[in-house]
Design a protein around this motif. Structure first.
Motif, short mmCIF file in Angstrom:
data_model
loop_
_atom_site.label_atom_id
_atom_site.label_comp_id
_atom_site.label_asym_id
_atom_site.label_seq_id
_atom_site.Cartn_x
_atom_site.Cartn_y
_atom_site.Cartn_z
N THR A 76 -34.74 -5.56 -106.61
CA THR A 76 -33.37 -5.80 -106.13
C THR A 76 -33.27 -7.17 -105.49
O THR A 76 -32.32 -7.94 -105.73
N MET A 77 -34.27 -7.50 -104.67
CA MET A 77 -34.27 -8.81 -104.01
C MET A 77 -34.39 -9.93 -105.04
O MET A 77 -33.70 -10.95 -104.95
N PHE A 78 -35.26 -9.76 -106.05
CA PHE A 78 -35.40 -10.78 -107.09
C PHE A 78 -34.07 -11.01 -107.80
O PHE A 78 -33.68 -12.14 -108.08
N GLY A 79 -33.39 -9.91 -108.11
CA GLY A 79 -32.10 -10.03 -108.78
C GLY A 79 -31.08 -10.77 -107.92
O GLY A 79 -30.31 -11.60 -108.43
N ASN A 80 -31.05 -10.47 -106.63
CA ASN A 80 -30.12 -11.15 -105.73
C ASN A 80 -30.42 -12.64 -105.63
O ASN A 80 -29.50 -13.47 -105.61
N VAL A 81 -31.71 -12.99 -105.57
CA VAL A 81 -32.07 -14.41 -105.52
C VAL A 81 -31.64 -15.12 -106.79
O VAL A 81 -31.11 -16.24 -106.76
N GLU A 82 -31.84 -14.45 -107.92
CA GLU A 82 -31.47 -15.06 -109.20
C GLU A 82 -29.96 -15.23 -109.33
O GLU A 82 -29.47 -16.26 -109.81
N ASN A 83 -29.21 -14.22 -108.87
CA ASN A 83 -27.75 -14.25 -109.07
C ASN A 83 -27.00 -14.93 -107.94
O ASN A 83 -25.98 -15.59 -108.16
N ASN A 84 -27.49 -14.73 -106.70
CA ASN A 84 -26.74 -15.19 -105.53
C ASN A 84 -27.41 -16.33 -104.77
O ASN A 84 -26.84 -16.86 -103.82
N GLY A 85 -28.65 -16.65 -105.14
CA GLY A 85 -29.36 -17.70 -104.43
C GLY A 85 -29.85 -17.27 -103.07
O GLY A 85 -30.19 -18.11 -102.23
#
Length: 434
Positions: free
Chosen positions: A408-417
């Motif tokens: 979930t954190m990886f996805g947030n970093v990828e999408n939201n920075g």
């Protein structure tokens, strides 16, 4: 002459076996990836002098540190006398350095007090391990063999020091009785206490003195060749291990050269990394993917459990034990090294096993909080966290496997920075109204 020949054969054989074992250890360490640890030599010498010689980190627990210092100094310094024993054994002399006169008496007297300190320290250490049963000496990784190994070494040191003092006592009494070949030499402040316990007949005293002399030298040679199979190999490896310590601030993780190459290639299409710079794996799955320093640390681990005792994950009942990480790494390294030596052409062959999964479970790896408590606690600067992080990198970057919370954190970093689940435009909203 027969005694000299027997001694020469035993000594040469023991040294040859010690060299063979040392070569195997060196070859096993070379299984790891290359890593540069020769920069800032002044800082490295300082670290070795303070941590290995001075045992600076041991004194966070003063009482065991003081006992360990007595045992360490006593055992190392007393073995200076081995030079005299070797010369006497090879050339048939007796106390060849006695011509040093008063200085020789000082040396023997100092050795005796140190031998007594080793005896007391080892007895107290045995008591702490087997009667007080301190918690950190136990755990799932502390199977019967590691506990037996620790006890064997302590008992051996007690036996060697007892033989040394008894040998000196018999020698001293033979000097007082005017026995042939036992000229007055040395000072015996501790072994002199044993004189009333010894017989008064010269032949019996000579037999006791010779038996203890042979017992001491053979015991030391056996001890030397037992070290490669024991946690007490740290007696030798603590010095290079601390010299090659990681001098970066704790918490600073290394960049992966392979990832750096990928980023440079994305930013500059003309960039072409060297083929040798491209690894087989991102991170580590087996010991060949770790660095030589990681493998040296595995051999250096003394299994004292200080790292596990301060690990917050272990304290809360999780499976992680930093000590087990190092012990498993060493066991896997030895297994791979033995497989290579058994092969026809000394080739590495896939045995269907790996450090990850077969030795260290994924549950252990993900229990780590990366707090560096284990690194700070280790008395010889071992870094279990480096191995843990390399195994994690392999799971994430090679297998794309990570706990759901991290995905979930990886996805947030990828999408939201950012690790949080909201748009970049809203990242500063928390300051509104303040």
């Amino acid at each position: 002459m027969i005694g000299q020949l027997i001694f020469g054969v035993l000594f040469i054989g023991a040294m040859a076996l010690a060299i063979y074992n040392a070569r195997n250890i060196f070859r096993n360490i070379q299984l790891g990836q290359d890593e540069r640890r020769t920069d800032q030599p002044a800082k490295r010498w300082k670290a070795m002098l303070l941590v290995a010689f001075g045992q600076k980190k041991m004194f966070k627990r003063p009482f065991p540190a003081l006992l360990h210092l007595f045992v360490y100094l006593g055992f190392c310094i007393i073995n200076i006398e081995m030079l005299e024993i070797i010369i006497d054994g090879l050339f048939g002399t007796h106390r060849v350095f006695s011509r040093l006169g008063g200085f020789y008496a000082f040396l023997i007297g100092a050795f005796e007090w140190l031998a007594l300190s080793v005896l007391i320290g080892c007895v107290l250490f045995l008591t702490r391990r087997n009667i007080s049963r301190l918690k950190r000496f136990f755990g799932i990784e502390m199977t019967p063999w590691p506990r037996t190994d620790a006890n064997l070494i302590l008992i051996a040191e007690i036996a060697l020091m007892a033989a040394f003092l008894t040998m000196n006592a018999a020698d001293y009494k033979l000097q007082l009785l005017g026995a042939p070949n036992y000229a007055r030499a040395g000072a015996f402040p501790v072994s002199g206490w044993l004189l009333p316990l010894l017989p008064d007949t010269i032949p019996t005293l000579v037999g006791i003195e010779r038996f203890c002399w042979w017992f001491h030298i053979i015991g030391v040679l056996i001890f030397l060749n037992y070290l490669p199979y024991s946690k007490h190999l740290h007696i030798l490896l603590a010095f290079p291990n601390t010299y090659f310590s990681n001098l970066n601030p704790k918490g600073r993780f290394s960049n992966m050269g392979s990832v750096t190459n990928e980023v440079k290639a994305m930013l500059d299409p003309s960039y072409t990394p060297e083929a040798a710079a491209t690894p087989l794996h991102f991170g580590a799955k087996d010991i060949q993917d770790l660095t030589w320093k990681n493998l040296l640390e595995a051999y250096t681990c003394t299994e004292c459990g200080r790292c596990t005792a301060v690990c917050p994950a272990n304290m809360t009942g999780k499976l992680l034990s930093p000590r087990k990480i190092m012990m498993d790494t060493r066991d896997r390294m030895v297994e791979v090294g033995n497989n290579i030596r058994k092969s026809k052409n000394n080739e590495q062959k896939d045995d269907g096993k790996s450090l990850l999964d077969d030795y260290i479970t994924r549950e252990e790896i993900w229990a780590c909080t990366t707090c560096n408590a284990c690194v700070e606690a280790c008395p010889v600067n071992i870094n279990p966290l480096e191995i843990i992080m390399e195994l994690r990198r392999y799971m994430v970057m090679e297998e794309s496997q990570a706990p759901a919370s991290l995905n979930t954190m990886f996805g947030n970093v990828e999408n939201n920075g950012a690790p949080w689940k909201y748009a970049q435009a809203d990242r500063a909203n928390w300051v509104k109204g303040s």
